[in-house]
Design a protein around this motif. Sequence first.
Motif, mmCIF file in Angstrom:
data_model
loop_
_atom_site.group_PDB
_atom_site.id
_atom_site.type_symbol
_atom_site.label_atom_id
_atom_site.label_comp_id
_atom_site.label_asym_id
_atom_site.label_seq_id
_atom_site.Cartn_x
_atom_site.Cartn_y
_atom_site.Cartn_z
ATOM 1 N N LEU A 98 -1.190 -10.985 4.714
ATOM 2 C CA LEU A 98 -0.662 -9.614 4.816
ATOM 3 C C LEU A 98 -0.507 -8.992 3.436
ATOM 4 O O LEU A 98 -0.707 -7.791 3.265
ATOM 5 C CB LEU A 98 0.670 -9.600 5.563
ATOM 6 N N LYS A 99 -0.174 -9.812 2.432
ATOM 7 C CA LYS A 99 -0.095 -9.298 1.054
ATOM 8 C C LYS A 99 -1.463 -8.838 0.582
ATOM 9 O O LYS A 99 -1.578 -7.897 -0.185
ATOM 10 C CB LYS A 99 0.471 -10.362 0.111
ATOM 11 N N CYS A 100 -2.514 -9.527 1.040
ATOM 12 C CA CYS A 100 -3.881 -9.088 0.716
ATOM 13 C C CYS A 100 -4.186 -7.780 1.448
ATOM 14 O O CYS A 100 -4.706 -6.835 0.856
ATOM 15 C CB CYS A 100 -4.903 -10.145 1.136
ATOM 16 N N GLN A 101 -3.858 -7.753 2.729
ATOM 17 C CA GLN A 101 -4.169 -6.578 3.538
ATOM 18 C C GLN A 101 -3.397 -5.346 3.084
ATOM 19 O O GLN A 101 -3.940 -4.247 3.052
ATOM 20 C CB GLN A 101 -3.857 -6.866 5.010
ATOM 21 N N PHE A 102 -2.154 -5.544 2.726
ATOM 22 C CA PHE A 102 -1.304 -4.422 2.325
ATOM 23 C C PHE A 102 -0.870 -4.588 0.877
ATOM 24 O O PHE A 102 0.278 -4.853 0.588
ATOM 25 C CB PHE A 102 -0.080 -4.323 3.244
ATOM 26 N N GLY A 103 -1.822 -4.467 -0.030
ATOM 27 C CA GLY A 103 -1.453 -4.577 -1.428
ATOM 28 C C GLY A 103 -2.611 -4.883 -2.359
ATOM 29 O O GLY A 103 -2.465 -4.805 -3.562
ATOM 30 N N CYS A 104 -3.763 -5.241 -1.803
ATOM 31 C CA CYS A 104 -4.897 -5.573 -2.659
ATOM 32 C C CYS A 104 -6.074 -4.677 -2.297
ATOM 33 O O CYS A 104 -6.407 -4.523 -1.121
ATOM 34 C CB CYS A 104 -5.291 -7.039 -2.490
ATOM 35 N N SER A 105 -6.710 -4.148 -3.310
ATOM 36 C CA SER A 105 -7.838 -3.234 -3.083
ATOM 37 C C SER A 105 -9.092 -3.971 -2.603
ATOM 38 O O SER A 105 -10.053 -3.355 -2.177
ATOM 39 C CB SER A 105 -8.157 -2.461 -4.359
ATOM 40 N N GLY A 106 -9.100 -5.308 -2.655
ATOM 41 C CA GLY A 106 -10.258 -6.074 -2.218
ATOM 42 C C GLY A 106 -10.305 -6.331 -0.729
ATOM 43 O O GLY A 106 -11.327 -6.767 -0.205
ATOM 44 N N TYR A 107 -9.210 -6.053 -0.025
ATOM 45 C CA TYR A 107 -9.167 -6.338 1.406
ATOM 46 C C TYR A 107 -10.299 -5.625 2.143
ATOM 47 O O TYR A 107 -10.520 -4.430 1.960
ATOM 48 C CB TYR A 107 -7.816 -5.928 2.009
ATOM 49 N N ASN A 108 -11.026 -6.392 2.954
ATOM 50 C CA ASN A 108 -12.116 -5.884 3.782
ATOM 51 C C ASN A 108 -13.290 -5.346 2.957
ATOM 52 O O ASN A 108 -14.141 -4.647 3.480
ATOM 53 C CB ASN A 108 -11.615 -4.824 4.768
#
Length: 176
Positions: free
Chosen positions: A38-48
């Motif tokens: 979730l930290k990746c999904q909501f906080g990282c520009s690389g998500y998806n």
Amino acid sequence: MASPAKFQKYVKLALAGGADVAKVIPARLVRTGEWVRLKCQFGCSGYNKRLCCPPYSPTPETTRKMLAEYRWAVIFAYKGNEDRAARRKMQRFLAGLERIAFLDGYYKAFALGAGPCRFCRVCDTTRRCRFPEYARPAMEAAGIDVYATCRNAGIKLEVATDRNQIPRYVSLLLLD
């Protein structure tokens, strides 16, 4: 069970490759958490946007199952650098370390890096990776709680609280 002394070669290589700390730990000390992605999904520009990032990377559940198949890991930390060339160099090093372990007979050797892959400026998620020999998922992208894992390993890791601080990155080489 294999002796951790057998894996000191990889500790020495990690230190020679730029790590400021490296050690052999039981793989059971590696922690995962559903919240990490979730930290990746909501906080990282690389998500998806990258094949080594969620939702393409292993889920925390898959990672937990995978970790149960290993007895040892080499964990190492190094000072970060947002320079793309330096990050790619570290990714190449990590994949190379995995390959050395594989060629030494540890056929299950698998490495997990730190942060988004930097080989392509724009990752084409509709196709196979152009650099599979170097691309590895980040520990956090696979649901590993890097802070808890470092704490379990006796490695000090603190949150960088301002943009002037140089972050510390952590990588992991799983061995059996």
